[in-house]
Each structure stands twice: as C-alpha cells, then as structure tokens.
Design a protein around this motif. Sequence first.
Motif, PDB file in Angstrom:
ATOM      1  N   ALA A  22       0.824  -1.211   0.000  1.00 16.56           N
ATOM      2  CA  ALA A  22       0.000   0.000   0.000  1.00 16.56           C
ATOM      3  C   ALA A  22       0.855   1.257   0.000  1.00 16.56           C
ATOM      4  N   SER A  23       1.947   1.235   0.775  1.00 25.74           N
ATOM      5  CA  SER A  23       2.813   2.408   0.823  1.00 25.74           C
ATOM      6  C   SER A  23       3.488   2.656  -0.512  1.00 25.74           C
ATOM      7  N   LEU A  24       3.847   1.569  -1.213  1.00 30.14           N
ATOM      8  CA  LEU A  24       4.435   1.697  -2.551  1.00 30.14           C
ATOM      9  C   LEU A  24       3.404   2.154  -3.579  1.00 30.14           C
ATOM     10  N   ALA A  25       2.214   1.588  -3.500  1.00 30.09           N
ATOM     11  CA  ALA A  25       1.190   1.859  -4.516  1.00 30.09           C
ATOM     12  C   ALA A  25       0.659   3.281  -4.433  1.00 30.09           C
ATOM     13  N   TYR A  26       0.483   3.756  -3.212  1.00 26.40           N
ATOM     14  CA  TYR A  26      -0.216   5.031  -3.022  1.00 26.40           C
ATOM     15  C   TYR A  26       0.676   6.129  -2.451  1.00 26.40           C
ATOM     16  N   ASN A  27       2.011   5.895  -2.511  1.00 28.40           N
ATOM     17  CA  ASN A  27       2.967   6.924  -2.091  1.00 28.40           C
ATOM     18  C   ASN A  27       2.716   7.379  -0.655  1.00 28.40           C
ATOM     19  N   VAL A  28       2.443   6.422   0.206  1.00 25.45           N
ATOM     20  CA  VAL A  28       2.091   6.742   1.590  1.00 25.45           C
ATOM     21  C   VAL A  28       3.291   7.265   2.367  1.00 25.45           C
ATOM     22  N   GLY A  29       4.462   6.680   2.114  1.00 26.74           N
ATOM     23  CA  GLY A  29       5.660   7.146   2.812  1.00 26.74           C
ATOM     24  C   GLY A  29       5.808   6.599   4.217  1.00 26.74           C
ATOM     25  N   ASP A  30       5.202   5.462   4.501  1.00 27.19           N
ATOM     26  CA  ASP A  30       5.398   4.828   5.809  1.00 27.19           C
ATOM     27  C   ASP A  30       6.772   4.185   5.879  1.00 27.19           C
ATOM     28  N   ILE A  31       7.238   3.941   7.104  1.00 30.00           N
ATOM     29  CA  ILE A  31       8.558   3.355   7.333  1.00 30.00           C
ATOM     30  C   ILE A  31       8.409   1.866   7.634  1.00 30.00           C
ATOM     31  N   TYR A  32       9.106   1.044   6.861  1.00 30.19           N
ATOM     32  CA  TYR A  32       9.134  -0.406   7.082  1.00 30.19           C
ATOM     33  C   TYR A  32      10.569  -0.896   6.961  1.00 30.19           C
ATOM     34  N   ILE A  33      10.854  -2.013   7.607  1.00 32.63           N
ATOM     35  CA  ILE A  33      12.173  -2.617   7.532  1.00 32.63           C
ATOM     36  C   ILE A  33      12.223  -3.512   6.298  1.00 32.63           C
ATOM     37  N   VAL A  34      13.138  -3.214   5.380  1.00 33.42           N
ATOM     38  CA  VAL A  34      13.225  -3.919   4.099  1.00 33.42           C
ATOM     39  C   VAL A  34      14.698  -4.199   3.779  1.00 33.42           C
ATOM     40  N   ILE A  35      14.927  -4.967   2.718  1.00 33.42           N
ATOM     41  CA  ILE A  35      16.281  -5.346   2.310  1.00 33.42           C
ATOM     42  C   ILE A  35      16.663  -4.529   1.076  1.00 33.42           C
ATOM     43  N   VAL A  36      17.747  -3.773   1.189  1.00 35.13           N
ATOM     44  CA  VAL A  36      18.191  -2.901   0.090  1.00 35.13           C
ATOM     45  C   VAL A  36      19.713  -2.944  -0.016  1.00 35.13           C
ATOM     46  N   GLU A  37      20.229  -2.489  -1.149  1.00 33.76           N
ATOM     47  CA  GLU A  37      21.686  -2.378  -1.289  1.00 33.76           C
ATOM     48  C   GLU A  37      22.191  -1.271  -0.372  1.00 33.76           C
ATOM     49  N   ASN A  38      23.307  -1.504   0.283  1.00 33.62           N
ATOM     50  CA  ASN A  38      23.776  -0.617   1.344  1.00 33.62           C
ATOM     51  C   ASN A  38      24.073   0.798   0.862  1.00 33.62           C
ATOM     52  N   ASN A  39      25.012   0.947  -0.049  1.00 30.72           N
ATOM     53  CA  ASN A  39      25.339   2.269  -0.610  1.00 30.72           C
ATOM     54  C   ASN A  39      25.479   3.352   0.458  1.00 30.72           C
ATOM     55  N   GLY A  40      26.242   3.038   1.523  1.00 32.86           N
ATOM     56  CA  GLY A  40      26.533   4.035   2.536  1.00 32.86           C
ATOM     57  C   GLY A  40      25.544   4.122   3.679  1.00 32.86           C
ATOM     58  N   ILE A  41      24.467   3.368   3.641  1.00 29.56           N
ATOM     59  CA  ILE A  41      23.479   3.424   4.732  1.00 29.56           C
ATOM     60  C   ILE A  41      24.153   3.055   6.058  1.00 29.56           C
TER      61      ILE A  41
END
Length: 441
Positions: free
Chosen positions: A328-347
Amino acid sequence: MKKQDLVIVGGGSTYTIGMVMSLIAEKGNFPLKSLTFYDIDSKRQEKNAKATEIILKEKYSEIEEFTYTTDKEEALKGADFVFVQIRTGGLEMRVKDEEIPLSYGAVGQETCGPGGMAYGMRSIGDMIELINDIRRYSPDAWILNYTNPAAIVAEALNRVFSDDKKILNICDMPAAIMVSYADILGKEIWDLVPEYFGLNHFGWFSKIRDRDGNDLTDQLKSHILNKGFVPEDSEIADDPSWQKTFKQVQIMLKDFPDYLPNTYLQYYLYPDNMVKKEDPKYTRASQVMDGREKRVFKLADEIIGAQTTEGADLEVDIHGRYMVRVAASLAYNVGDIYIVIVENNGIISNLADDAMVEVPAVLTNDGPKPLAVGKIPTFQKGLIEGQLAYEKLVVDAYFEQDYNKALQALTLNRTVVNAPVAREILDELIVANKEYWPKLN
C-alpha cells in the motif's frame, strides 16, 4: 484510490489463506480489483483456492475477480503487484536441509547455516526465471519477494536485476518481533517506529520509539530481562518451538545488552545449544508438516465442506498484514517506514556498499528511501562481515559452479566453522540436491 490487480505466486503455501485474510483486513488501505493464485502444484493450490472462493464471497464481495492457475502467462499478465512466496523442493527438501547438518553436529535450520545454503542454492534459479517471466508479462509490476532465505535470494537477484527498481525483498520477522514489543508496551505495532540494522535474519533493533518520538527501548529491555519475552503473533504464539526461540532473546540480551536482537541470532551465537535442542529425526520441518500444514489444509477442507466460513478459525497474522501495508505504501505513495532489504550504498557507513542490508526505509511510489544508520560497533560489524562473506560466497558458488567457494562459505559460517565438517556436510547436500543445484566443480 486505484484498485490493484494482485498475483500471489506460491498459491499452495500454508501462508496463503492467512494472506487472504490480511488482504481482507487491509482492503481499505490496499483495495483489490482482482486476485490470482499461481503455483506449479495444482493440488495444493486448488485446496487453498476453493476455500478462498468462499472466504472472498462472504468477506470481500467487492473484489471483481478471483482466479487460480498453473499457467504463468495467464497468471502474470497485467499484474500491478506480484507477491512471491515459493519453496523450491517443498517441505520434503526442508527436512533434508535440517537433518543433514544435525547429523554432523551442526545447526539444522531452513535459513541459517548449511540448510540456508541448500535452500538458497535451490531458490536462485527458480527466482531468476520467475522474475524474467513477470517482466515479460507485467513489465511495470511491483514484485514483493519474501522467498527464503531472503538474504541469499536478495544477493542473487541484485546481481542479475540491478537495474530493476521495482523488486523489493522483504522479511516479516522484524515485524513478528515488534508485535511482541507492542504487546509489552500496550500499543499497536503500527504505533512503533524502529531503528534497525543488519542482514536478513541477522540484525538488531537499536531503538524503538513511538510516533511521538518517545524512546521506549530501555522499557523494553527491562521487561525482557526481568519478565522474559514471548511471541504474540497469532501464527506463532502457540508454537512451542517459537516460544523457546523468543525465550532465548532474554539470554541474548543478558549477554549482549547494547541492542535488542533478532531472534535468528540464536543460531549464530549459541550454535551448540541449538543443536542440543533439536531431534535429528524429527526436525522443525517435520513439526511444520504435522502442525501448521495439517492445520491449514484441514481448515480449508472444513470451509469447502461446509461451503461457509461460519465457525472457521480464520485469523489475520502479521506476516500478511505487513506485506500488504508495504504494498500500500508503494502503490499510493504513503511514505510509511518499514524494515526492508536494500543495497547498502553508505546506509551503514562502515560496511561495503554492495551489501544487501536490512534497514528501515520510507516507502514511496518511487521505491524505498532507506534511512541512514551510520557506523555500527565493532562486535556487530565483525559478525555481519563474516555472515555477509558467507552469503556472497554461496551466490558465487551458484553462478560459478564452484565447489571450493561453497566449502569456503560453510567454513566461514558460525553454525559450522570446522572445515572438515563443512566438507562432509557439503558433500552430502550435493547428493541430496542433485536435482536442484548446478553441478559444483
């Protein structure tokens, strides 16, 4: 609000009916136009599907279409979202993933150690083929992948589909832990804002705040240290194995009090104890087949037999709700915070940029916007570096068909460590997985 066309890949999963109940619970946040199940196992899927037809008729009459199929093109064409939950080799191969390492005195677990490597090596090829098929039939669909072992799968997919910004790898375990945090604090999980870092099934909560910014971390630590920790999510709350797992958090926190640990760290920090607790002839896989699998399909049979959900024990679990809210956050640009797996790139600034890390991110229709973590302490960094090297070597071994890299991976893994034992386990896993793994030279 646009209604979505959703495909669930792995329609025969024991989690599918729970996902359907989550879609019903979240239909105000993520309304569906159509729902499609796809699976290569028509018999398992049909049972879930026949029950789902009745569930939707009674509880989600607004949905315009529900179908199920074993035809990829029919399933995937025109999808807005694809939820992926496949298990190459089924639970029967999970039994071998767990029994073989335990027979050598090493941890036998489906996502950790040798079992995780075996499962990961089986998953990679099918996942690559599936992503290619999804892109053939639905080039713009969001793909939410929660196929295990998520760390190995995410590493492999990032190498093959590095330019595809609409694949998101995700795990519900941090959310299942947060359900128990919320119960301790007398709040809903959605009221909590986590700070978290690590790899999948290998991370720590550094802080837990509420939406007003109040830091609740010390309160949680005090409760766990003095009163213990129990699972609260409906899917695992009554499971003796999960109860023991959550109990182990108290021990981990006593030994390493800086951060709140992911439950899966028990396998890496206390491998000998984990081995002692398991029965090599009746592993977790067998418990699942005798427990959740029978329970879920018995429930489906009851609904189908009665042609109604009345009296059926249908529950909404965090696994499904978390995935749906992410969508839902992806579909409707909600902008909620969730824990997900992403490429680090300095995070995480003192880890390699190409590491696939698990961190909080703001989810928008332009994808995840990860929140900076900064430097992490030496102890956690050292553990992560070893685990990350193992994961990369497993994926190297798959793509390069390299026996030596598979051996290096298992020798590095904290659940094995001993090189001769790693070789014995690897050789037996190769025989067990001859139908699924590439030939290692």
